[in-house]
Design a protein around this motif. Structure first.
Motif, PDB file in Angstrom:
ATOM      1  N   TRP A 105     -44.556   9.694 118.086  1.00  0.00           N
ATOM      2  CA  TRP A 105     -44.333  10.188 116.720  1.00  0.00           C
ATOM      3  C   TRP A 105     -43.545   9.155 115.913  1.00  0.00           C
ATOM      4  CZ3 TRP A 105     -39.462  11.615 114.666  1.00  0.00           C
ATOM      5  CH2 TRP A 105     -39.526  12.130 113.377  1.00  0.00           C
ATOM      6  N   ASP A 108     -45.799   6.172 115.197  1.00  0.00           N
ATOM      7  CA  ASP A 108     -46.768   6.528 114.165  1.00  0.00           C
ATOM      8  C   ASP A 108     -46.110   6.570 112.786  1.00  0.00           C
ATOM      9  OD1 ASP A 108     -49.369   7.465 113.216  1.00  0.00           O
ATOM     10  OD2 ASP A 108     -48.362   9.405 112.945  1.00  0.00           O
ATOM     11  N   SER A 109     -44.906   7.153 112.711  1.00  0.00           N
ATOM     12  CA  SER A 109     -44.196   7.210 111.427  1.00  0.00           C
ATOM     13  C   SER A 109     -43.845   5.811 110.942  1.00  0.00           C
ATOM     14  CB  SER A 109     -42.924   8.040 111.568  1.00  0.00           C
ATOM     15  OG  SER A 109     -43.231   9.356 111.926  1.00  0.00           O
ATOM     16  N   GLY A 112     -47.007   4.066 109.790  1.00  0.00           N
ATOM     17  CA  GLY A 112     -47.439   4.661 108.520  1.00  0.00           C
ATOM     18  C   GLY A 112     -46.578   4.147 107.373  1.00  0.00           C
ATOM     19  N   TRP A 113     -45.272   4.043 107.589  1.00  0.00           N
ATOM     20  CA  TRP A 113     -44.365   3.534 106.564  1.00  0.00           C
ATOM     21  C   TRP A 113     -44.658   2.065 106.275  1.00  0.00           C
ATOM     22  CZ3 TRP A 113     -40.450  -0.215 107.392  1.00  0.00           C
ATOM     23  CH2 TRP A 113     -39.607  -0.435 106.307  1.00  0.00           C
TER      24      TRP A 113
END
Length: 120
Positions: A105, A108-109, A112-113
């Motif tokens: 997680w 992925d965050s 994504g950022w």
């Protein structure tokens, strides 16, 4: 267990009888669709038992039954874990899954950022 049962010249006919019994069960279930479900299930179970009995009389059926008996013997030799060992192992697996989920997680965050910074 590696020794196979001698193949009989009637094995082909026995398999045809098995196939015929299964076909009778399928067709009979459709033909008697208006009858009680209990009677149809009992008929199918009886025909399946007869087909299984005939199948066990073949060479492949005998080797299958020998495999079943051998595996039952092997299952008796297994040392099964205690309840405490099972609970501890389960908790370790759950904790590890949660840690990996948090790591994925976070990754992925972060990605994504990072992509949103590049794209705008």
């Amino acid at each position: 267990m590696s020794a196979e049962a001698p193949v009989s010249r009637f094995d082909g006919m026995k398999w045809l009888v098995v196939a015929a019994l299964v076909a009778v069960a399928v067709v009979g279930n459709s033909y008697f669709a208006n009858e009680s479900l209990l009677y149809r299930v009992l008929g199918i179970v009886a025909l399946a038992a007869a087909a299984g009995f005939v199948a066990l009389q073949t060479a492949k059926g005998a080797s299958f039954w020998s495999l079943v008996k051998g595996s039952r013997t092997e299952i008796r030799k297994v040392v099964w874990p205690t309840r405490q060992e099972t609970v501890q192992t389960t908790m370790i697996v759950v904790a590890f899954v949660l840690v990996v989920a948090l790591i994925l997680w976070g990754l992925d965050s972060f990605l994504g950022w990072l992509v949103s910074l590049v794209i705008g």
